[in-house]
Design a protein around this motif. Sequence first.
Motif, PDB file in Angstrom:
ATOM      1  N   MET A   1      43.392  47.118  42.228  1.00 26.02           N
ATOM      2  CA  MET A   1      43.277  46.450  40.884  1.00 26.02           C
ATOM      3  C   MET A   1      42.289  45.310  41.011  1.00 26.02           C
ATOM      4  N   ARG A   2      41.437  45.312  39.476  1.00 24.40           N
ATOM      5  CA  ARG A   2      40.403  44.317  39.645  1.00 24.40           C
ATOM      6  C   ARG A   2      40.585  43.079  39.885  1.00 24.40           C
ATOM      7  N   HIS A   3      40.030  42.138  40.756  1.00 22.40           N
ATOM      8  CA  HIS A   3      40.143  40.893  40.974  1.00 22.40           C
ATOM      9  C   HIS A   3      40.351  40.044  39.466  1.00 22.40           C
ATOM     10  N   GLY A 280      41.256  35.991  46.370  1.00 23.47           N
ATOM     11  CA  GLY A 280      41.386  36.918  45.138  1.00 23.47           C
ATOM     12  C   GLY A 280      42.270  37.968  45.214  1.00 23.47           C
ATOM     13  N   GLU A 281      43.220  37.758  46.109  1.00 15.99           N
ATOM     14  CA  GLU A 281      44.501  38.829  46.198  1.00 15.99           C
ATOM     15  C   GLU A 281      45.526  38.108  45.500  1.00 15.99           C
ATOM     16  N   PHE A 282      45.459  38.228  44.000  1.00 15.86           N
ATOM     17  CA  PHE A 282      46.547  37.225  43.425  1.00 15.86           C
ATOM     18  C   PHE A 282      47.752  37.967  43.112  1.00 15.86           C
ATOM     19  N   GLY A 320      47.052  32.476  35.145  1.00 13.70           N
ATOM     20  CA  GLY A 320      45.808  33.117  35.056  1.00 13.70           C
ATOM     21  C   GLY A 320      45.798  34.509  35.199  1.00 13.70           C
ATOM     22  N   ARG A 321      46.917  35.017  35.787  1.00 12.86           N
ATOM     23  CA  ARG A 321      46.915  36.672  35.673  1.00 12.86           C
ATOM     24  C   ARG A 321      46.990  37.012  34.237  1.00 12.86           C
TER      25      ARG A 321
END
Length: 336
Positions: A1-3, A280-282, A320-321
Amino acid sequence: MRHLFGMLGILGAVAACQTPGYDYSARAAPTYAEALNYTDVAAGRFRGPAGDVAEAEFQALIDNATLNGLRWFIEIDPTRPQGIYEGEVLIAGFNRETRFRRERRCEKYEGLFDCERHVVVEMHCPKDIVNVTVRATLVDFATGRPVFTAEHGGATEQEDCYDVAEYPDTDQSTGEFGDVIYETLPHWDAPIGMIAEAVAAAIPAFRRDIAPYTTTLRAEIVEKPLVPEEAGDPRFAAAVKATRRGEFIGACAQWQELARAYPKAPGILHNLAACTEARGEFEQAHLLYAQAAEIARGIPLLKDKDAKPIFDALGRVSQGRYENSLIDQVQDPRRY
């Protein structure tokens, strides 16, 4: 998945007077989410004094808006953009502050650097201050519907000093003296040049209203142990100190080891989540924060202030997500 927040930015601990944590570069949605639907826009007419300056500055803002190094707004048809930003300039205030000063000067030189006689010069120093409000409305080109309106202020000032008296130097004090005189002047007397400068100062504030932008967020850690396991293991305090020193890699390796040893310790889980967020691993960070929050809620007599970073982080990453999913939908609509 995109950062979702972009590449890892500045890493390390913040100053000792602040809660330690890990700073990273983040994408953020504009203040007005509706702006994301308009990626082909132009600046239209701005009414009022220095309206032409507002138009030119706003168009330059549109032309230079970037995200991750790429232009955000793309012109498709210059005659039919998706939206037009129109607005007005209002003079919010024109004021003058007059200060009084004394200055020692040389009246007669004997040589190049040898002053034979000093004088004291008294000056009046009026400073003019102009404040403006710039209001901008995004108008849908096809329907004429106002989408949203934002406004920001700008100011400029100009000070001039002129001599009003001169007298022999008797070693009196120099510098400012007396009370400052404050005046409110008619708006229509404000110099057009100062209005233009104030307008130019106001326009950059619209950047975060009209398009997504890059900012810096901090994933704070929990400094104080929340359960006995955390308090009893010296590695917890060592990892906190490492974070304060800016040793990101070493601190995060410690949190990883501690999480294996104490998988139900909320402070450790939170701090590992902070490392994960900064990398960046949200999605994984969101899960760890949620686990830490659930455990913290079940601890009797846990003070709210001690657990506050956990719940703040959970809300921050969740928001943020969501915001970045909106940005992704615009950049790659085929995925949604």
